[in-house]
Write an enzyme that holds these catalytic residues in place. Sequence first.
Site, PDB file in Angstrom:
ATOM      1  CE1 TYR A 320      -1.435  11.712   4.643  1.00 20.81           C
ATOM      2  CE2 TYR A 320      -3.125  10.938   6.162  1.00 20.81           C
ATOM      3  CZ  TYR A 320      -1.900  11.544   5.938  1.00 20.81           C
ATOM      4  OH  TYR A 320      -1.137  11.971   6.992  1.00 20.81           O
ATOM      5  CG  ASP A 322      -5.796   5.948   2.412  1.00 19.13           C
ATOM      6  OD1 ASP A 322      -4.748   6.581   2.599  1.00 19.13           O
ATOM      7  OD2 ASP A 322      -6.669   5.832   3.298  1.00 19.13           O
ATOM      8  CB  CYS A 323      -7.016   3.633  -3.958  1.00 20.38           C
ATOM      9  SG  CYS A 323      -8.205   2.730  -2.948  1.00 20.38           S
ATOM     10  N   GLY A 324      -4.727   5.736  -4.557  1.00 20.66           N
ATOM     11  CA  GLY A 324      -3.834   6.293  -5.573  1.00 20.66           C
ATOM     12  C   GLY A 324      -2.435   6.544  -5.055  1.00 20.66           C
ATOM     13  N   GLY A 329      -4.670  -2.117  -2.701  1.00 21.71           N
ATOM     14  CA  GLY A 329      -4.266  -3.517  -2.770  1.00 21.71           C
ATOM     15  C   GLY A 329      -2.881  -3.731  -2.179  1.00 21.71           C
ATOM     16  N   GLY A 408      -1.361   2.475   6.719  1.00 23.07           N
ATOM     17  CA  GLY A 408      -0.797   3.156   7.890  1.00 23.07           C
ATOM     18  C   GLY A 408      -1.587   2.811   9.134  1.00 23.07           C
ATOM     19  CE1 TYR A 410     -10.037   4.955  10.490  1.00 23.97           C
ATOM     20  CE2 TYR A 410      -8.457   6.759  10.410  1.00 23.97           C
ATOM     21  CZ  TYR A 410      -9.679   6.251  10.812  1.00 23.97           C
ATOM     22  OH  TYR A 410     -10.534   7.045  11.530  1.00 23.97           O
ATOM     23  CG  ASP A 411      -6.316  -1.964  10.381  1.00 19.68           C
ATOM     24  OD1 ASP A 411      -5.797  -1.040  11.029  1.00 19.68           O
ATOM     25  OD2 ASP A 411      -5.763  -3.053  10.190  1.00 19.68           O
ATOM     26  CG  ASP A 476     -22.321  -4.106 -18.560  1.00 19.31           C
ATOM     27  OD1 ASP A 476     -22.343  -2.869 -18.394  1.00 19.31           O
ATOM     28  OD2 ASP A 476     -21.444  -4.691 -19.219  1.00 19.31           O
ATOM     29  CG  HIS A 626     -13.729   9.373  12.539  1.00 20.65           C
ATOM     30  ND1 HIS A 626     -13.022   8.208  12.371  1.00 20.65           N
ATOM     31  CD2 HIS A 626     -14.059   9.396  13.857  1.00 20.65           C
ATOM     32  CE1 HIS A 626     -12.909   7.586  13.541  1.00 20.65           C
ATOM     33  NE2 HIS A 626     -13.524   8.291  14.452  1.00 20.65           N
TER      34      HIS A 626
END
Lengths: 674, 674
Positions: A320, A322-324, A329, A408, A410-411, A476, A626
């Site tokens: 996975y 997860d973000c894409g 968010g 899903g 996972y947190d 920066d 993991h």
Amino acid sequence: MAMASTSKLLFIFLFSIFIIDSISSYEQHPLDPLSPEELNLTQTIVKDSFPYSNNTTLTFHYVGLDEPDKSLLLSWLSKPTNKPPPRRALVITRFNKQTHEFIIDLANRSIISNHVYAGYGYPTLGLDEQTEAIQLPLAYDPFIESTRIRGLNLSAIVCSTFTVGWFGKIGKKRVVKVQCFHMNDTVNLYLLPIEGIQMIVDLDEMKIIEYSDGFQVPVPNSEGTDYRLSKQKPPFGPRINRAAIMQPDGPGFQIDGHTIRWLNWVFHLSFDAQVGPIISLASIYDSEKHKYRSVLYRGHISELFVPYQDPTEDYYFKTYFDCGEFGCGLSAASLVPLADCPNNAVFMDGYHAGQNGKPVKVSNVFCIFERHAGDIMWRHTEFGIPDELITEVRPELSLVVRMVATVGNYDYILDWVFKPSGSINIQVGLSGILEVKATTYTHSDQIKEDVYGTLLTDNTIGLYHDHFFTYRLDLDIDGVDNSFVKHNLVTKIVTDNTTARKSYWTVVSETANTESEAKIRLGRKPAELVIVNPNKKTKPGNRHGYRLIPGPTARSLLLEDDYPQIRGAFTQYNVWVTPYNKSEKWAGGRYVDQSHGQDTLAVWSLRNREIDNKDIVLWYVIGIHHVPCQEDFPLMPTLSSGFELRPTNFFERSPVLKVIPPKPVTWPNCSASP
Amino acid sequence: MAMASTSKLLFIFLFSIFIIDSISSYEQHPLDPLSPEELNLTQTIVKDSFPYSNNTTLTFHYVGLDEPDKSLLLSWLSKPTNKPPPRRALVITRFNKQTHEFIIDLANRSIISNHVYAGYGYPTLGLDEQTEAIQLPLAYDPFIESTRIRGLNLSAIVCSTFTVGWFGKIGKKRVVKVQCFHMNDTVNLYLLPIEGIQMIVDLDEMKIIEYSDGFQVPVPNSEGTDYRLSKQKPPFGPRINRAAIMQPDGPGFQIDGHTIRWLNWVFHLSFDAQVGPIISLASIYDSEKHKYRSVLYRGHISELFVPYQDPTEDYYFKTYFDCGEFGCGLSAASLVPLADCPNNAVFMDGYHAGQNGKPVKVSNVFCIFERHAGDIMWRHTEFGIPDELITEVRPELSLVVRMVATVGNYDYILDWVFKPSGSINIQVGLSGILEVKATTYTHSDQIKEDVYGTLLTDNTIGLYHDHFFTYRLDLDIDGVDNSFVKHNLVTKIVTDNTTARKSYWTVVSETANTESEAKIRLGRKPAELVIVNPNKKTKPGNRHGYRLIPGPTARSLLLEDDYPQIRGAFTQYNVWVTPYNKSEKWAGGRYVDQSHGQDTLAVWSLRNREIDNKDIVLWYVIGIHHVPCQEDFPLMPTLSSGFELRPTNFFERSPVLKVIPPKPVTWPNCSASP
């Protein structure tokens, strides 16, 4: 805050007061996330551009702020009385099985660009379409038959969507796999997989297009899997006493819109459907120079790659992003006061576009709180001066900004922690539920083959996997033009008898000229890694810098030419540096679902661009291998990792030497409720 | 605690109440540190054994509990109504230029053994002799002349002792180097070294036996070096608001003598002059098995090696062993309430023997407090069940045991952090003052040679150095016989087209049979490192274990045959496992001052003893390379590191699933003092 001058107070649910405070009127900042009004407007503009559309076929997959050009924003920042950069939205939609990409000008209510994306890969899955897809099996005859054969109760079945990845074949359809669970008496579905059934759902058609029922393994027993307090039986415990943080002067931070000011820090916090929290324009006040100095132009998690390590037919594809694929968010959980965040936390809401483009509110998407962990900011006891004992100590304090992405099972707890000393700690916590596989095994003595995981309890294997939290950090340091310096620690061998020592180490500095010189696998060579501003020096001539202090980390162990690894190639190294490029913000690319890995950080970096004394971006990968253990069952105690960005010759001297220790708190006459 | 039932409370200085509570009557535990009475008794017995002694020539360099034989102690633990093991003291003295080692039986008031140590190396320096030694220069004519030539004010000079190390020549005298500082208007002596003067003091003779004045470098300017609040000038800041932790039910722990009970944990905490805090007999309650289960028989810092990296004449020897040479416990600072520890901390005192053998009290040598850092113990939001939203969260809580060892310029914060989930986090913090060298340089552009450090400000170089915190952890996972298992994560290459994957990783476990198989340099190979009890398995057949989760760490970069590295050879690896041996507790040996490295962990391990299914000890080295930066001047903001011991198939399932979240705290009618 209004509390400071009040001496008689009702110390109940302080956060509710602060919420009201925090949404008081403010001028919109060019980096603010799209407001509900702007989301609505965006939806209208986009929808109107499809004159023949109906609601069912036009779906919104990403709507977010199209970040202003950095030069425009910096120019506005240098003179905020000028007109701010235009507000624009980046929109990704699906319509008639095509992916459309829009840039919308919100002030002019116009479409700046609109094109069909024809490359590989698909946008982030929508929440609604997933909700729809997981209902399909329950009305699909072959599935009903499969559950009947297994003696399962259809009403206890809940299904989930799983992205299919890419394994060398071109995916011409936007599909997901659907796998189901037999909840039976628990809400911990993930621990109760129905094995053997493979379903592929075409999301654009919203129907099951492939179905197979290969083999049967009994669903594990649900006993003891429920994690809800209401379902627990004695013995409870361990028992925890009540506690609260009391701040009689109120919190030390102020929130003005999305701008947060705390002690010597100021930064902007926004919410994005793809990456969750974005910290922008983080600057720290230098009391010697009497000004705020820039540290971080923009920082956020960029991608979260989670490859599972079971190569078998029903599991191999579980790799996975997860973000894409799901949206870090979009997956944000509403934080629970007094549990996800302490009693002195202040909460902020977030908005993203639903699949229909309309704003969806996520209450309490962020919390912000001062952490009083009992640490020590600095101290010294001086025993060495005859007849004098000196002790000076300052207690530590930090500011935490938190979001939780629940993708899903996972947190993921995503924390940004600021310190008055100038450090920024980026911390991640993993909790939630393991992905497991049902098996007939009940004891490891029975296992003679590789089962790709740990036998956690009867009939339940917790599968091996990784988490690669990939952060994009557009530092920066005192300005945009920065360099990446490796201060290599090199052993020097003494051969000339000038000293009684045979060896010592010293620093041999090396500035990375191009991207390839900045790719780093941690743990190989001892080095201090520093982003410096080569144009700004301290009085003794050291370049202003922030150094990266890595935490424990890991790299991907997959072959470089394995398909998931091609897509997640940004996990080959722990550290990357690229020149700033507005379009390079998502390390796995813009269309990650079924991507072929053509638009990743690793590919961008192949251009081997120059990075010395340029506007550069630091990328850091927190990797966690993991190997599940029984303590992770049925719900994992949080496992934490992280890294630190620490000022290094940025200040002329310690910026916290002159902190005045706060007075002790005394509360006479409190009546504590039992 | 008495507070639990009280509802109207005066919330002022809770700790003062708890101190009284914590020294209530209790039965002595066999692992308790020597009480003041026992220290007095020991002194008398030892002194009486030197009939011709006078007070000036008999000095005590270590007095501590001679740990009972483990078998005796375990047997007593299994039946505490039996007579406890005898109380014995280990004593190291100097008399007539000889090192004597005693074992004293306290009940019989008898000497069990008494022998002269004739090997290389000397015991820990005494505090009194160091105080005496640093006064010698001030009355030594050549030194007075040297200061006169330099135009220094003798009354502003403070000197310090520095161990001389070993560089291939046999040190026949117990000597230290003395270097001096010109404080001039500040208390931050370390930043104001007087360069060029070398003095050697014979501690047994208490006189300067070598003196040289080689070169002159002006003492740096003292301006801005003082760290005391009273000496700071505006602008102050950043400004920190008041805060306090309130616990209406009191703390969640009880202290009975040296035994601490907290939630599901119980352990014994004692103080030792050499190593500071010792955690013993840490056990955790298993609510499924209805019993306490052993985790850690005994754990403590064992040695702290700090080699500096300046090979020049006046600095090459700075290769300190802080616990062995100076005493990590002897160097303990009295903790400052509300600064070193939060308002909810409870304090304990410690006692060590002074140089005359009489007890010396260190007030507030430890603090113990519950940390409410706003972390999350575990959580899950369930979005996946149609028409249902489930969120369960438990806030984290941990218990911190803290000591601070201030060894000269450096302050080491040594924390043991216990969690209800079974994790033990061992954390170190570094603060205090850098060791610097005066120079004529004022700008790095002037520097064309290696100066072995960073130019921090005018005329001041912060020297490169390392810190190696070496922990001894006698884990007894569910009993004494344990094994050390490396779960290697190995990439498997798929070649047979049985899957669309080309690769995955799996676990290939390897049990270390002998010591050599357990020496590990972290960062080389991905592996989970677990101490297991091979004789105790979970229901699914996993061996009960605790795994080591390393933090960021480092190894020594010195040549293996360099003299300091021979003495600090235990820093060649990050992880070692040895069979339990009562005499192997100090990784640098028993006589570390001027040692030849013959009695170190690395030497013991050369025997390559069997460690599979034995009573074994895990050693872990937290290494930190320190390249000083200007922010470390004039006093370093704390830099932290650490590692975690985490239950791994120790429990059948999460031990914190059934934690009941504490009720929120509400305090109506508080009047907060301004």
